[in-house]
Design a protein around this motif. Structure first.
Motif, PDB file in Angstrom:
ATOM      1  N   TYR A   1      -6.334  39.104  -5.036  1.00  0.00           N
ATOM      2  CA  TYR A   1      -4.946  38.582  -5.519  1.00  0.00           C
ATOM      3  C   TYR A   1      -3.784  39.716  -5.672  1.00  0.00           C
ATOM      4  O   TYR A   1      -4.570  39.926  -6.663  1.00  0.00           O
ATOM      5  CB  TYR A   1      -4.770  37.145  -6.407  1.00  0.00           C
ATOM      6  CG  TYR A   1      -6.549  36.154  -5.889  1.00  0.00           C
ATOM      7  CD1 TYR A   1      -5.648  34.868  -5.029  1.00  0.00           C
ATOM      8  CD2 TYR A   1      -7.868  36.332  -5.582  1.00  0.00           C
ATOM      9  CE1 TYR A   1      -6.488  34.210  -4.333  1.00  0.00           C
ATOM     10  CE2 TYR A   1      -8.101  35.479  -5.134  1.00  0.00           C
ATOM     11  CZ  TYR A   1      -7.388  34.140  -4.702  1.00  0.00           C
ATOM     12  OH  TYR A   1      -8.891  32.922  -3.993  1.00  0.00           O
TER      13      TYR A   1
ATOM     14  N   ALA B   1      -0.560  33.784  -4.021  1.00  0.00           N
ATOM     15  CA  ALA B   1      -1.717  33.344  -3.239  1.00  0.00           C
ATOM     16  C   ALA B   1      -2.315  34.368  -1.874  1.00  0.00           C
ATOM     17  O   ALA B   1      -1.414  35.199  -2.067  1.00  0.00           O
ATOM     18  CB  ALA B   1      -1.268  32.404  -2.589  1.00  0.00           C
ATOM     19  N   ARG B   2      -3.130  34.001  -1.662  1.00  0.00           N
ATOM     20  CA  ARG B   2      -3.928  34.888  -0.760  1.00  0.00           C
ATOM     21  C   ARG B   2      -3.829  33.326   0.642  1.00  0.00           C
ATOM     22  O   ARG B   2      -4.925  32.214   0.781  1.00  0.00           O
ATOM     23  CB  ARG B   2      -5.422  34.965  -0.655  1.00  0.00           C
ATOM     24  CG  ARG B   2      -6.262  35.403  -0.106  1.00  0.00           C
ATOM     25  CD  ARG B   2      -5.635  37.187   0.121  1.00  0.00           C
ATOM     26  NE  ARG B   2      -6.102  37.466   1.227  1.00  0.00           N
ATOM     27  CZ  ARG B   2      -7.446  38.735   1.241  1.00  0.00           C
ATOM     28  NH1 ARG B   2      -7.850  38.932   0.682  1.00  0.00           N
ATOM     29  NH2 ARG B   2      -7.914  39.188   2.263  1.00  0.00           N
ATOM     30  N   ARG B   3      -3.412  34.217   2.440  1.00  0.00           N
ATOM     31  CA  ARG B   3      -3.671  33.439   2.683  1.00  0.00           C
ATOM     32  C   ARG B   3      -4.196  33.931   3.836  1.00  0.00           C
ATOM     33  O   ARG B   3      -4.756  35.573   4.495  1.00  0.00           O
ATOM     34  CB  ARG B   3      -2.082  33.094   3.671  1.00  0.00           C
ATOM     35  CG  ARG B   3      -1.217  32.673   3.221  1.00  0.00           C
ATOM     36  CD  ARG B   3       0.094  32.968   2.805  1.00  0.00           C
ATOM     37  NE  ARG B   3       1.093  31.651   2.881  1.00  0.00           N
ATOM     38  CZ  ARG B   3       1.458  31.947   0.805  1.00  0.00           C
ATOM     39  NH1 ARG B   3       0.948  32.519   0.435  1.00  0.00           N
ATOM     40  NH2 ARG B   3       1.985  30.482   0.936  1.00  0.00           N
TER      41      ARG B   3
ATOM     42  N   ARG C   1     -12.057  37.613  -2.763  1.00  0.00           N
ATOM     43  CA  ARG C   1     -10.961  37.611  -1.925  1.00  0.00           C
ATOM     44  C   ARG C   1      -9.625  38.022  -3.159  1.00  0.00           C
ATOM     45  O   ARG C   1     -10.048  38.384  -4.681  1.00  0.00           O
ATOM     46  CB  ARG C   1     -10.138  36.373  -2.189  1.00  0.00           C
ATOM     47  CG  ARG C   1     -11.208  35.608  -1.025  1.00  0.00           C
ATOM     48  CD  ARG C   1     -10.825  34.093  -1.074  1.00  0.00           C
ATOM     49  NE  ARG C   1     -11.160  33.583  -0.053  1.00  0.00           N
ATOM     50  CZ  ARG C   1     -12.234  32.744   0.339  1.00  0.00           C
ATOM     51  NH1 ARG C   1     -12.382  32.423  -0.781  1.00  0.00           N
ATOM     52  NH2 ARG C   1     -12.738  32.428   1.335  1.00  0.00           N
TER      53      ARG C   1
ATOM     54  N   ASP D   1     -13.529  23.322  -3.441  1.00  0.00           N
ATOM     55  CA  ASP D   1     -12.281  25.033  -2.725  1.00  0.00           C
ATOM     56  C   ASP D   1     -12.916  25.857  -1.808  1.00  0.00           C
ATOM     57  O   ASP D   1     -13.550  25.357  -1.007  1.00  0.00           O
ATOM     58  CB  ASP D   1     -11.922  25.772  -4.322  1.00  0.00           C
ATOM     59  CG  ASP D   1     -11.455  24.858  -5.113  1.00  0.00           C
ATOM     60  OD1 ASP D   1     -10.568  23.587  -4.803  1.00  0.00           O
ATOM     61  OD2 ASP D   1     -11.557  24.467  -6.936  1.00  0.00           O
TER      62      ASP D   1
ATOM     63  N   ARG E   1      -0.625  26.947 -11.664  1.00  0.00           N
ATOM     64  CA  ARG E   1      -1.537  27.911 -10.913  1.00  0.00           C
ATOM     65  C   ARG E   1      -1.712  29.552 -10.652  1.00  0.00           C
ATOM     66  O   ARG E   1      -2.228  30.405 -10.063  1.00  0.00           O
ATOM     67  CB  ARG E   1      -1.815  26.902  -9.636  1.00  0.00           C
ATOM     68  CG  ARG E   1      -1.149  27.018  -9.095  1.00  0.00           C
ATOM     69  CD  ARG E   1      -0.614  26.068  -7.400  1.00  0.00           C
ATOM     70  NE  ARG E   1       0.373  25.448  -6.618  1.00  0.00           N
ATOM     71  CZ  ARG E   1       0.286  24.892  -5.783  1.00  0.00           C
ATOM     72  NH1 ARG E   1      -1.055  24.421  -5.134  1.00  0.00           N
ATOM     73  NH2 ARG E   1       1.525  24.940  -4.724  1.00  0.00           N
ATOM     74  N   ASP E   2      -0.016  30.068 -10.532  1.00  0.00           N
ATOM     75  CA  ASP E   2      -0.330  30.933 -10.364  1.00  0.00           C
ATOM     76  C   ASP E   2       1.146  32.247 -11.767  1.00  0.00           C
ATOM     77  O   ASP E   2       1.406  32.331 -11.910  1.00  0.00           O
ATOM     78  CB  ASP E   2       1.425  31.034  -9.450  1.00  0.00           C
ATOM     79  CG  ASP E   2       2.229  30.284  -9.863  1.00  0.00           C
ATOM     80  OD1 ASP E   2       2.382  29.687 -11.210  1.00  0.00           O
ATOM     81  OD2 ASP E   2       3.153  30.180  -9.106  1.00  0.00           O
TER      82      ASP E   2
ATOM     83  N   VAL F   1      -4.208  28.654   2.794  1.00  0.00           N
ATOM     84  CA  VAL F   1      -4.459  28.838   0.822  1.00  0.00           C
ATOM     85  C   VAL F   1      -4.893  29.418   0.442  1.00  0.00           C
ATOM     86  O   VAL F   1      -5.514  27.634   0.055  1.00  0.00           O
ATOM     87  CB  VAL F   1      -2.185  28.603   0.584  1.00  0.00           C
ATOM     88  CG1 VAL F   1      -2.010  29.015  -0.305  1.00  0.00           C
ATOM     89  CG2 VAL F   1      -1.877  28.212   1.609  1.00  0.00           C
ATOM     90  N   PHE F   2      -5.297  30.017   0.005  1.00  0.00           N
ATOM     91  CA  PHE F   2      -5.936  30.031  -1.501  1.00  0.00           C
ATOM     92  C   PHE F   2      -5.711  30.597  -2.613  1.00  0.00           C
ATOM     93  O   PHE F   2      -4.856  31.746  -2.546  1.00  0.00           O
ATOM     94  CB  PHE F   2      -7.662  31.726  -1.161  1.00  0.00           C
ATOM     95  CG  PHE F   2      -8.583  30.648   0.680  1.00  0.00           C
ATOM     96  CD1 PHE F   2      -9.601  30.143   0.082  1.00  0.00           C
ATOM     97  CD2 PHE F   2      -8.359  30.981   1.341  1.00  0.00           C
ATOM     98  CE1 PHE F   2     -10.654  29.180   0.820  1.00  0.00           C
ATOM     99  CE2 PHE F   2      -8.940  30.750   2.243  1.00  0.00           C
ATOM    100  CZ  PHE F   2      -9.894  29.902   1.767  1.00  0.00           C
ATOM    101  N   ARG F   3      -6.081  29.726  -3.573  1.00  0.00           N
ATOM    102  CA  ARG F   3      -5.845  30.286  -4.732  1.00  0.00           C
ATOM    103  C   ARG F   3      -7.161  30.601  -6.296  1.00  0.00           C
ATOM    104  O   ARG F   3      -7.712  29.610  -5.989  1.00  0.00           O
ATOM    105  CB  ARG F   3      -4.908  29.403  -5.722  1.00  0.00           C
ATOM    106  CG  ARG F   3      -3.620  29.445  -4.607  1.00  0.00           C
ATOM    107  CD  ARG F   3      -2.489  28.520  -5.430  1.00  0.00           C
ATOM    108  NE  ARG F   3      -1.396  28.323  -4.686  1.00  0.00           N
ATOM    109  CZ  ARG F   3      -0.315  29.513  -4.818  1.00  0.00           C
ATOM    110  NH1 ARG F   3      -0.164  30.169  -5.717  1.00  0.00           N
ATOM    111  NH2 ARG F   3       1.342  28.773  -4.415  1.00  0.00           N
TER     112      ARG F   3
END
Length: 543
Positions: free
Chosen positions: A527, A485-487, A525, A172, A466-467, A492-494
């Motif tokens: 979130y 999520a983080r863009r 990161r 990831d 996942r969310d 796209v990162f989760r």
């Protein structure tokens, strides 16, 4: 072949004959190696056909390929014999074998038999190797040709598949740290046996993934079971142990940094310009002035786990390739298989098939990894920011709490955990009719039962996706957790929801209200996290 290492190099070059019905490929085990048994197992896995040594020496062959000059190769009859290196360059001198100061693979003790040269062709990767061969055995150097390194070419051709390899490994958004260990008394696994576990206990799990590439002789000597048991703390913390054939190269392509000893895997990593950190210096085995000796002298030394992070930050583009240039001739890169094909067919007195030889990318790694069942979690809260760092439970760093995955963690870990987590989606007994039957729990029911079973002021959470999660502290209401999520840069990162639940656990200890929003920072990161009262549908969902 005498070992799995030699076999793997032979398998790497066999595609030079691809599609040619005139060629019949047969393998035999040259007696005398301590690692011969595993070589037979490896060739069985490859699907190749073997013939016994007694039969091999009684037949006449049109061409003989070997990746080691050792053993009674001079007993093989018929066509010319071609010697291939079975690593990158000639960097080691092994005591007790041949001449103590000669590089393994260049020793005249093995290159000459009864006053006659063993090989008709030495297929080398760099002009300096021809020069070194000339100093050791001048007659043999006159039979040398610089064809390049087929293994390196295949690695370079696999670079477009890097994201596929990382996805298969579950890397990831993490940095992949690969430990490369050769075999023998001076190897990383022998000189610093606890290093991998130490690093696994210090680096944050959500920022770094660890993997091990061990020399095939290590697998032959110990076996995968013993190797994994020796590394058990790190394996339990998520360490990937690569299989000895092909998978090692996929991991080098996927890597962000390589921690190495004096094995030649490091030179392949350098050719990809991967940051390198030295963990061992090779001792008396490493030949002064060899490409590997120059590399070890120039890369940073690993004193503490933090040196891994520093090496990535300090790496200068192109510095690795410069170190590898002494082992791999640039003018033949990408052309090794075609050049080798020309040499081999010339020795056979045959015309090669027409058309280019396309390099086959390394396969996607399939080695299983153990998903950790528990973490020692550090949490820092500053305003609306909650920073979470998860490490192996044996880490000596101070932690805020222990988080454990219920049903997979040990009983001791589950009893000690301040946060117990369940990942929804487990099935009951299947009746085979396309549905699942048996007794189960709702999310709310399971959380209540778990709190009652374990008691104390702990938090219990269920990961729904996942969310989305549902969570409850022993003294609080059932809450819904939504994770954004983080863009970044078109990607796209989760975050792992279980990591976010550690942040929620700490947040609720400070602010137990039913509605809140904060930023959970995982592996650097941020979130967005929103906590609200759980809906009846969430509470009643099957767990």
């Amino acid at each position: 072949m005498r070992s799995a290492t030699a076999l793997h190099r032979l398998l790497d070059v066999l595609p030079v004959f691809a599609g040619d019905h005139r060629i019949m490929r047969r393998f035999t085990l040259v007696p005398g190696s301590d690692f011969g048994v595993d070589a037979l197992a490896a060739i069985e896995r490859s699907g190749a056909r073997t013939i016994p040594w007694d039969e091999a020496v009684s037949r006449t062959h049109q061409l003989i390929l070997a990746a080691s000059p050792k053993g009674n190769l001079d007993l093989l009859r018929g066509g010319p014999l071609v010697l291939l290196p079975h690593g990158a360059g000639f960097n080691k001198a092994l005591s007790g074998e041949g001449s103590d100061e000669s590089a393994s693979g260049l020793d005249p003790v093995y290159l000459e038999r009864g006053g006659r040269l063993l090989a008709d062709l030495h297929a080398l990767a760099h002009p300096s190797q021809v020069s070194r061969l000339g100093r050791e055995c001048p007659q043999a150097a006159r039979r040398a040709a610089v064809v390049g390194d087929p293994t390196l070419d295949r690695i370079l051709a696999s670079l477009p598949h890097r994201d596929r390899y990382r996805a298969a490994l579950g890397t990831d958004g993490r940095k992949l740290v690969v430990f490369a260990s050769t075999w023998g008394a001076e190897s990383l696994l022998v000189r610093r046996p606890g290093l991998v576990a130490d690093v696994a206990g210090q680096l944050p799990y959500d920022a770094y993934q660890l993997a091990l590439v061990a020399h095939p002789n290590v697998h032959s000597e110990r076996g995968l079971l013993d190797l994994r048991e020796r590394l058990a703390p790190a394996v339990d913390a998520g360490l990937v142990v690569a299989r000895p054939f092909e998978e090692w190269a996929s991991l080098i392509v996927a890597a962000d940094v390589v921690v190495t000893d004096h094995g030649s895997t490091a030179l392949y990593a350098a050719a990809l310009d991967r940051p390198l950190v030295a963990a061992c210096d090779g001792g008396d085995e490493l030949i002064a002035g060899s490409p590997m000796a120059e590399l070890i002298a120039c890369v940073p030394w690993l004193e503490s786990p933090g040196d891994v992070e520093s090496a990535i930050a300090a790496h200068r583009d192109g510095s690795g390739r410069a170190l590898a240039s002494a082992a791999f001739a640039e003018h033949v890169q990408g052309r090794a298989m075609e050049r080798l094909r020309g040499e081999l067919y010339a020795l056979l007195g045959m015309a090669p098939l027409e058309g280019p030889l396309d390099e086959r990318p390394w396969p996607v790694p399939v080695s299983g990894r153990e998903e950790p069942t528990a973490f020692a979690v550090q949490v820092g809260i500053s305003g609306d920011d909650v920073r979470v760092e998860r490490r192996a439970p044996y880490s000596d760093k101070a932690s805020h709490h222990l988080a454990a995955e219920h049903g997979r963690a040990t009983a001791r870990q589950s009893q000690s955990a301040a946060l117990l987590i369940h990942r929804a989606g487990g099935a009951g007994w299947s009746g085979g009719a396309g549905w699942t039957v048996g007794a189960g729990w709702t999310v709310g029911g399971w959380i209540s039962a778990t709190l009652a079973r374990y008691g104390g002021r702990r938090t219990v959470g269920v990961v729904l996706g996942r969310d989305r999660c549902v969570v409850r502290r022993a003294d609080g209401p059932l809450l819904s957790v939504r994770i954004g999520a983080r863009r970044e840069g078109g990607r796209v990162f989760r975050a792992d929801p279980a990591a976010v639940l550690s942040g929620v656990h700490a947040w609720l200890g400070k602010s137990p209200g039913a509605v809140a929003s904060f930023r959970c920072i995982v592996a650097g990161r941020a979130y967005d996290v929103r906590i609200s009262a759980a809906t009846a549908a969430e509470a009643d969902r099957e767990c």
